[in-house]
Scaffold this motif. Structure first.
Motif, mmCIF file in Angstrom:
data_model
loop_
_atom_site.group_PDB
_atom_site.id
_atom_site.type_symbol
_atom_site.label_atom_id
_atom_site.label_comp_id
_atom_site.label_asym_id
_atom_site.label_seq_id
_atom_site.Cartn_x
_atom_site.Cartn_y
_atom_site.Cartn_z
ATOM 1 N N CYS A 107 -81.736 27.011 -3.846
ATOM 2 C CA CYS A 107 -80.723 27.943 -3.352
ATOM 3 C C CYS A 107 -79.587 28.153 -4.349
ATOM 4 O O CYS A 107 -78.864 29.144 -4.266
ATOM 5 C CB CYS A 107 -80.182 27.486 -2.004
ATOM 6 N N LYS A 108 -79.407 27.233 -5.279
ATOM 7 C CA LYS A 108 -78.424 27.376 -6.349
ATOM 8 C C LYS A 108 -79.144 27.289 -7.687
ATOM 9 O O LYS A 108 -80.269 26.789 -7.760
ATOM 10 C CB LYS A 108 -77.358 26.290 -6.247
ATOM 11 N N ASN A 210 -83.368 32.076 4.035
ATOM 12 C CA ASN A 210 -82.153 32.233 3.245
ATOM 13 C C ASN A 210 -80.984 31.600 3.988
ATOM 14 O O ASN A 210 -81.160 31.001 5.055
ATOM 15 C CB ASN A 210 -81.894 33.716 2.945
ATOM 16 N N ASN A 224 -75.033 34.766 2.570
ATOM 17 C CA ASN A 224 -76.194 35.619 2.305
ATOM 18 C C ASN A 224 -75.774 37.008 1.842
ATOM 19 O O ASN A 224 -76.366 37.577 0.922
ATOM 20 C CB ASN A 224 -77.054 35.704 3.560
ATOM 21 N N TRP A 227 -74.514 36.821 -1.760
ATOM 22 C CA TRP A 227 -75.643 36.670 -2.692
ATOM 23 C C TRP A 227 -76.393 37.994 -2.867
ATOM 24 O O TRP A 227 -76.790 38.356 -3.968
ATOM 25 C CB TRP A 227 -76.590 35.591 -2.186
ATOM 26 N N LEU A 232 -76.600 35.117 -9.117
ATOM 27 C CA LEU A 232 -76.347 33.777 -9.617
ATOM 28 C C LEU A 232 -76.668 33.720 -11.105
ATOM 29 O O LEU A 232 -77.348 34.597 -11.649
ATOM 30 C CB LEU A 232 -77.184 32.766 -8.838
#
Length: 250
Positions: A107-108, A210, A224, A227, A232
């Motif tokens: 997720c990162k 997500n 979300n 993003w 990122l």
């Protein structure tokens, strides 16, 4: 201990179907390949660790009461609430959902180009905690698997379970799950290379895995949306397809 490497969601699902044919398993995603230890095992305390653990539990019980909608029934439930809100406990988060675990891994962006991991653990019949018979989780002498009460919608959305870790009195420390011979043979480590994070993150989003679905509250929704309309660091370096997010105009 078996180790495999995957680069896509489809490969992940395919490999899981090969190694896990009908067996009950729980999964844990980690952005870094760190030992399977609960947060309290990494804490530096000015009191002996077991004393600090007990006192933190008692202080939390006293000070959290005005903030709780329901009063926990036992210390296992207290630990679940403490864990959920970030206080160091002997609990370690797992999920019944392998895609949720994979999302927590990617997720990162990767940390310093390190590979991430998803752990798979096969519990046996004796691994499940029975709070009605085991009153004190701080005095256990083996690892147990605990299904915490659904104190928050996040636990339900993430199909959350916990391993509850014991303190080895002879070694004077909590022992990492992968270093305990009783459990190591029932673990599988799935390695996700750092250059696969961004593509897997997008693939999971297309499957509705997500932050909005795994954190079904305003925090998750905001994360979300942000993003979806930004990028990122690792996404900027790769040929990632344009993200889409439903708006009133489409």
């Amino acid at each position: 201990m078996q180790e495999i490497t995957i680069h896509t969601v489809s490969e992940y699902v395919e490999r899981l179907s090969d190694i896990n044919r009908g067996r009950r398993a729980v999964y844990r995603g980690q952005r870094r390949d760190r030992s399977l230890l609960p947060k309290i095992a990494r804490l530096t305390t000015y009191l002996p660790i077991l004393q600090a653990e007990r006192e933190m539990l008692e202080v939390f019980k006293l000070r959290s009461l005005p903030l709780l909608e329901q009063h926990p029934d036992n210390d296992w439930d207290w630990l679940t609430i403490m864990q959920h809100h970030g206080l160091a406990t002997r609990l370690l988060d797992w999920s019944l959902n392998p895609l949720a675990a994979l999302w927590f891994c990617v997720c990162k962006p990767p940390a310093e180009n390190e590979s991430g991991v998803v752990w798979l653990f096969y519990p046996d019949a004796n691994d499940y905690a029975v709070p009605s018979k085991q009153a004190d989780p701080t005095s256990i002498s083996r690892v147990y698997l605990l299904r915490g009460k659904l104190v928050a919608s996040r636990i339900q959305a993430q199909f959350g379970w916990f391993t509850v870790h014991y303190f080895n009195l002879e070694q004077e420390k909590f022992v990492a799950l992968e270093n305990d011979s009783s459990y190591a043979s029932r673990l599988v480590k799935i390695i996700i290379p750092s250059n696969a994070f961004a593509h897997i993150r997008f693939q999971l989003d297309r499957l509705e895995v997500n932050s909005a679905t795994l954190f079904p509250d305003l925090d998750g929704l905001c994360a979300n949306i942000e993003w979806a309309f930004s990028g990122l660091a690792d996404e900027e370096l790769q040929d990632i397809p344009k993200k889409s997010f439903p708006t009133p105009n489409n």
